[in-house]
Design a protein around this motif. Structure first.
Motif, short mmCIF file in Angstrom:
data_model
loop_
_atom_site.label_atom_id
_atom_site.label_comp_id
_atom_site.label_asym_id
_atom_site.label_seq_id
_atom_site.Cartn_x
_atom_site.Cartn_y
_atom_site.Cartn_z
N ARG A 62 -28.49 15.15 44.96
CA ARG A 62 -28.34 13.91 45.74
C ARG A 62 -26.96 13.84 46.38
O ARG A 62 -26.81 13.36 47.51
CB ARG A 62 -28.60 12.69 44.85
N ARG A 121 -33.02 15.03 49.54
CA ARG A 121 -33.99 14.00 49.17
C ARG A 121 -35.37 14.62 49.12
O ARG A 121 -35.64 15.63 49.78
CB ARG A 121 -33.99 12.87 50.21
N ARG A 161 -33.13 0.34 46.25
CA ARG A 161 -31.91 0.20 45.43
C ARG A 161 -31.85 1.32 44.39
O ARG A 161 -30.77 1.85 44.09
CB ARG A 161 -31.92 -1.18 44.75
N HIS A 217 -30.63 4.42 46.08
CA HIS A 217 -29.24 4.36 46.55
C HIS A 217 -28.45 3.43 45.62
O HIS A 217 -28.36 2.23 45.87
CB HIS A 217 -29.20 3.85 47.99
N SER A 218 -27.90 4.02 44.59
CA SER A 218 -27.20 3.20 43.58
C SER A 218 -25.95 2.54 44.14
O SER A 218 -25.44 1.58 43.57
CB SER A 218 -26.81 4.08 42.38
N SER A 260 -33.49 7.58 54.55
CA SER A 260 -32.39 6.63 54.67
C SER A 260 -31.11 7.20 54.06
O SER A 260 -31.14 8.02 53.16
CB SER A 260 -32.75 5.31 53.98
N SER A 261 -29.97 6.75 54.58
CA SER A 261 -28.67 7.21 54.09
C SER A 261 -27.82 6.02 53.67
O SER A 261 -27.78 5.00 54.36
CB SER A 261 -27.93 7.99 55.19
N HIS A 262 -27.13 6.18 52.55
CA HIS A 262 -26.13 5.19 52.14
C HIS A 262 -25.10 5.96 51.31
O HIS A 262 -25.41 6.49 50.25
CB HIS A 262 -26.74 4.07 51.30
N THR A 281 -27.89 12.04 54.67
CA THR A 281 -29.07 12.82 54.30
C THR A 281 -29.04 14.15 55.04
O THR A 281 -29.10 14.18 56.28
CB THR A 281 -30.35 12.05 54.65
#
Length: 489
Positions: free
Chosen positions: A84, A89, A108, A111-112, A164-166, A170
């Protein structure tokens, strides 16, 4: 390995070996993927694809082999956490969202770093944006619990979360049978987005038994057989036929529709199910293969469930059921996950071998051996857990469970999800033989080729049966026309 990579791979695996007891799930496999590349990964069920994917996403360690990261560092402790952090992913064939949580809450978990008082609105904004980009007009309320969504909606939500990216961007998305629950229009939307993602520098591993999709979306195709990579070439070097040959077998020609003898006027249907909202009354006759078609989520699965409940409402299980059911969502509606392969196959017919409440295990084992050979489940031992099998081989066990009964009516809810092309042809032939002997099959499928195998097809739109097609009128063109409200020729 013909990778033609001009920059360092996102991840590279060399000499991968993974053993499960005596089974060599990976046997010296090499694999690499570059930024901006889409690699198709194909092979029959049990070829090693899922094991390789689980190594790449950090879920499985290797017995032997080397994993090199994009930095050039050789990882000695590759794990899900490391994967990760590298921007890897995965969308699994067996969908992994928590059903009791909403799509936003699942976001959530993925994406901690989403935290603080405003995390929920931030997560919702992110997942809604990706859903709109990938699947315009999706109609998914991301605040709803995943369990309330259809399987197609769950698949779309999981795909959006994966892209998705946070925090870490990605870099690589692994799509394992991503269109298995999607209709043709949604599959086209996903393939278009994959190409956009690649153009922006993202990498994708695309696994699908729909070989036309693989050829369309991939820059390069890796073929696996018996835990090894047996071919690695640009997609332009393959055709569907050459891919099938590289996978290790030549698929038989489609069983096709047989010419159904004209029914006598007095012949009664095996089952009829009038509903006021339908433009056409549903009915199925002895020896028919009846298809349910139309865009995904327009009422086909609900009809399958209603039909099954209408003939199987007794609280006391019968020795031989009136109807058998083959689920497409095998994890939710199909397999008993803590049971063995054998018990999953025999649960519907155990009454045959019971006396005074005791089961004759020798007869049960003989039944298992017969179907093991007949349907070709890839395992050395039927006492192994059902989840030790690949998804396609789990599905074979569910077919054995249903076809092993004497039920005159078999209901199938998109049962070929994740099943390889060779197995599909074998199953088509088996269904046709069973229908010729008088059994009736009612079959919902999201794959047009499967629907076109049927004798008659009911097309759904907005929860209603809007058209009945029969014989030569069963065609992709006519099904699509009826699905979108156009005139059928």
């Amino acid at each position: 390995m013909d990778t033609n990579m001009s920059e360092r791979p996102v991840i590279e695996i060399t000499g991968a070996r993974k053993l499960f007891g005596a089974v060599k799930a990976l046997d010296g496999a090499d694999f690499a993927i570059a930024p901006g590349e889409c690699v198709g990964l194909v092979g029959h069920n049990g070829a090693g694809k899922s094991t390789l994917v689980n190594v790449i996403n950090g879920g499985l360690g290797l017995n032997e082999g080397q994993i090199t990261l994009s930095s050039g560092q050789v990882s000695s402790d590759f794990s899900i956490r490391v994967a990760r952090a590298q921007g890897i992913r995965c969308v699994f064939q067996e969908l992994s969202l928590c059903p009791n949580l909403s799509v936003v809450e699942n976001m959530r978990i993925a994406h901690s770093g989403l935290s603080g008082p405003g995390w929920r609105s931030q997560a919702r904004s992110m997942v809604d944006e990706l859903l709109d980009k990938i699947f315009p007009g999706h109609g998914i309320d991301s605040g709803r619990a995943v369990s309330e969504l259809s399987i197609a909606q769950r698949q779309m939500a999981e795909i959006a979360i994966a892209f998705s990216s946070h925090g870490a961007p990605t870099a690589l998305v692994i799509l394992d049978e991503p269109t298995s629950s999607l209709d043709a229009s949604r599959a086209e939307q996903l393939i278009a987005y994959v190409k956009t993602f690649n153009a922006a520098g993202g990498a994708v591993i695309f696994i699908s038994h729909i070989l036309g999709e693989v050829l369309d979306v991939s820059d390069r195709i890796v073929v696996m057989r018996d835990g090894k990579v047996v071919s690695d070439k640009p997609s332009s070097a393959f055709t569907v036929g050459s891919l099938v040959q590289a996978m290790g077998s030549v698929a038989a020609e489609s069983a096709g529709r047989r010419t159904v003898a004209k029914r006598a006027v007095s012949e009664a249907p095996v089952i009829a199910f009038p509903r006021e909202r339908d433009a056409v009354e549903f009915e199925a006759f002895k020896g028919e293969l009846v298809g349910l078609a139309g865009l995904s989520g327009h009422g086909q699965t609900q009809l399958i469930v209603d039909l099954f409940m209408s003939v199987s409402g007794d609280w006391w299980a019968r020795r031989e059921p009136v109807a058998a059911f083959v689920a497409g969502d095998r994890i939710v509606d199909g397999v008993f996950p803590i049971w063995s392969i054998l018990l999953n196959m025999t649960i519907a017919v155990l009454g045959r071998w019971q006396r005074f409440g005791l089961t004759d295990r020798a007869q049960e084992a003989e039944y298992g051996r017969t179907w093991h050979e007949k349907i070709g489940i890839r395992t050395p031992n039927l006492d192994h857990p059902i989840l030790s099998l690949s998804g396609g081989n789990q599905q074979k066990a569910l077919f054995a469970r249903a076809l092993g009964t004497s039920a005159p009516l078999v209901l199938m809810d998109d049962p070929m999800r994740g099943v390889d092309i060779g197995t599909k042809q074998d199953v088509y032939q088996m269904l046709r033989e069973e229908a010729d002997s008088g059994r009736t099959f009612i079959w919902y499928s999201t794959e047009m080729d499967e629907v076109c195998v049927c004798d008659r097809v009911y097309v759904f739109r907005e929860g209603r049966i809007v058209r009945e097609l029969e014989g030569d009128a069963v065609s992709e063109e006519n099904i699509l026309a009826a699905s979108f409200g156009e005139r059928v020729a």
